[in-house]
Design an enzyme around this catalytic site. Sequence first.
Site, PDB file in Angstrom:
ATOM      1  N   LYS A   1       0.834  -1.202   0.000  1.00 59.70           N
ATOM      2  CA  LYS A   1       0.000   0.000   0.000  1.00 59.70           C
ATOM      3  C   LYS A   1       0.866   1.248   0.000  1.00 59.70           C
ATOM      4  CE  LYS A   1      -1.284   1.915   3.602  1.00 59.70           C
ATOM      5  NZ  LYS A   1      -0.877   3.059   4.480  1.00 59.70           N
ATOM      6  N   SER A   2       1.890   1.271   0.844  1.00 63.48           N
ATOM      7  CA  SER A   2       2.750   2.451   0.956  1.00 63.48           C
ATOM      8  C   SER A   2       3.411   2.772  -0.378  1.00 63.48           C
ATOM      9  CB  SER A   2       3.821   2.227   2.025  1.00 63.48           C
ATOM     10  OG  SER A   2       3.239   2.049   3.292  1.00 63.48           O
TER      11      SER A   2
ATOM     12  N   ARG B   1       2.505   6.011  -3.100  1.00 59.61           N
ATOM     13  CA  ARG B   1       3.581   6.924  -3.494  1.00 59.61           C
ATOM     14  C   ARG B   1       3.784   6.926  -5.000  1.00 59.61           C
ATOM     15  NH1 ARG B   1       4.201   5.788   1.608  1.00 59.61           N
ATOM     16  NH2 ARG B   1       5.417   7.124   3.017  1.00 59.61           N
TER      17      ARG B   1
ATOM     18  N   GLY C   1      -4.258   7.754   5.766  1.00 64.29           N
ATOM     19  CA  GLY C   1      -3.336   8.829   6.085  1.00 64.29           C
ATOM     20  C   GLY C   1      -2.609   9.358   4.868  1.00 64.29           C
TER      21      GLY C   1
ATOM     22  N   SER D   1       4.122  11.814  12.787  1.00 62.26           N
ATOM     23  CA  SER D   1       3.973  10.987  11.585  1.00 62.26           C
ATOM     24  C   SER D   1       5.011  11.369  10.536  1.00 62.26           C
ATOM     25  CB  SER D   1       2.571  11.139  10.981  1.00 62.26           C
ATOM     26  OG  SER D   1       2.468  10.413   9.773  1.00 62.26           O
ATOM     27  N   SER D   2       5.689  10.364  10.008  1.00 59.94           N
ATOM     28  CA  SER D   2       6.633  10.611   8.914  1.00 59.94           C
ATOM     29  C   SER D   2       5.914  11.021   7.634  1.00 59.94           C
ATOM     30  CB  SER D   2       7.454   9.345   8.648  1.00 59.94           C
ATOM     31  OG  SER D   2       6.629   8.305   8.136  1.00 59.94           O
TER      32      SER D   2
ATOM     33  N   GLU E   1       4.086   0.410  12.514  1.00 62.85           N
ATOM     34  CA  GLU E   1       2.882  -0.225  11.992  1.00 62.85           C
ATOM     35  C   GLU E   1       2.842  -1.724  12.282  1.00 62.85           C
ATOM     36  OE1 GLU E   1       3.815  -1.009   7.333  1.00 62.85           O
ATOM     37  OE2 GLU E   1       4.073   1.035   8.052  1.00 62.85           O
TER      38      GLU E   1
ATOM     39  N   HIS F   1      -2.648   7.169  15.149  1.00 61.89           N
ATOM     40  CA  HIS F   1      -2.911   6.398  13.936  1.00 61.89           C
ATOM     41  C   HIS F   1      -4.419   6.231  13.739  1.00 61.89           C
ATOM     42  CE1 HIS F   1       1.113   4.581  12.513  1.00 61.89           C
ATOM     43  NE2 HIS F   1       1.329   5.737  13.119  1.00 61.89           N
TER      44      HIS F   1
ATOM     45  N   LYS G   1      -8.820  -2.195   3.945  1.00 64.64           N
ATOM     46  CA  LYS G   1      -8.002  -0.979   3.834  1.00 64.64           C
ATOM     47  C   LYS G   1      -6.706  -1.266   3.081  1.00 64.64           C
ATOM     48  CE  LYS G   1      -5.531   2.294   6.851  1.00 64.64           C
ATOM     49  NZ  LYS G   1      -6.007   3.591   6.336  1.00 64.64           N
TER      50      LYS G   1
END
Length: 426
Positions: A26-27, A31, A96, A170-171, A314, A341, A411
């Site tokens: 997902k990350s 991106r 997020g 949060s990064s 996470e 979160h 999600k």
Amino acid sequence: MTAPLPWLAPHRDTPFSGEVLVPGSKSLTNRVLILAALGDGPSVVTRPLGSRDTNLMAAALTTLGTTIERDGMTWTVTPPSSTSDAPATVDCGLAGTVMRFVPLLAALGHAPVTFDGDEHARVRPMATTIATLRSLGVEVDDGGRGSLPFTVHGTGHVAGGTVEIDASSSSQFVSALLLVGARFGQGLDLRHTGTTLPSMPHIEMTVAELRRRGVRIDTDEPDRWVVHPGTIDALDVEIEPDLSNAGVFIAGALVTGGDVRIRNWPADTDQAGDAWRDIVPAFGGTVRQDGDDLLFAAGPELTGVDLDLHDVGELTPVIAAMAALATTPSRLTGVAHLRGHETDRLAALVTEINRLGGDAEELEDGLLVRPRPLHADTFRTYDDHRMAHAGVVIALKVPDLYVENVVTTIKTYPNFAAVWERLMTR
């Protein structure tokens, strides 16, 4: 909408042994979609994750004029040829990456764009995003809340330059700026002013993806990133498997005394989930490379751990679930930021473990978990996919444990419950 009934999660009296190919990251998917929308031509994305969070990102980018054509496991992303000045609304859900990344893109357009999301999204920390936009000269109307909903009034141009933020919570606040910095008139000189910065692997992933697309970014000084202005190259990419989602299957093998093969584990990755290579031995298990796969196996017993999870927060819910089933106490630290979160994950984990008869307590920056015999009840998820993962891991060793709203796992993992049930009941 009626909430789904609690799900009777699978229980096992025998070791789990199997193999898993998890869906895409997902990350990385979100991106890549952002960078493709900002690129200098169409990009082809292969094996993207098709989940709630990525679908929300795709819908948000489409709202801002990007074209996304889906053909099975291939998405072709074409940046907008022009920008509209018509008002628009973006549904962030509980993602997020959508609520923190997309407002910076909206600032580059000419339209007023309103951002809103799920009920829980309205309590997630957004003041840093709003303050950052205003420091860049972008008008934001948030009614003084510092949270969703808010409206970004784009002007078509952001000058950029030096920006100071405190990204301790949060990064994603850092990644959001880095992703668009090359499109600012003066580029971006970003400086983190806080005393701590969580989830560095996610920032390193962002930097790596920018460099793959020809963006010049200097990272020589700690807590400072200099992004030079210029184009973002179009790039065809294949998305890696989501190693954080692999963790629930790894945990399933370890708590039942079994083993699991995770297929196509990338040899070189910036994903936080790669830390499972070190976490499993800490619990007394073993890790072995076999071609493109990693094999994770339980040791003679599941021992407690003392882990600093600052960079891989996470993973904490699943690790806490394992700790609740271990033979000795565990201390998990470096994760105070988890209070902001999808839910307050530290409070939620303590509440749910203790509801089952466990012994968990919050620390200033983490959790202390002392193993105790657990009993059946309903494990609440607070609409948080990682909490659902924690619940199903505990259920493997606790008969008749129900998990509330397991559907929240869509999600980041479509059909997770069906896959989990098939693997754990065979």
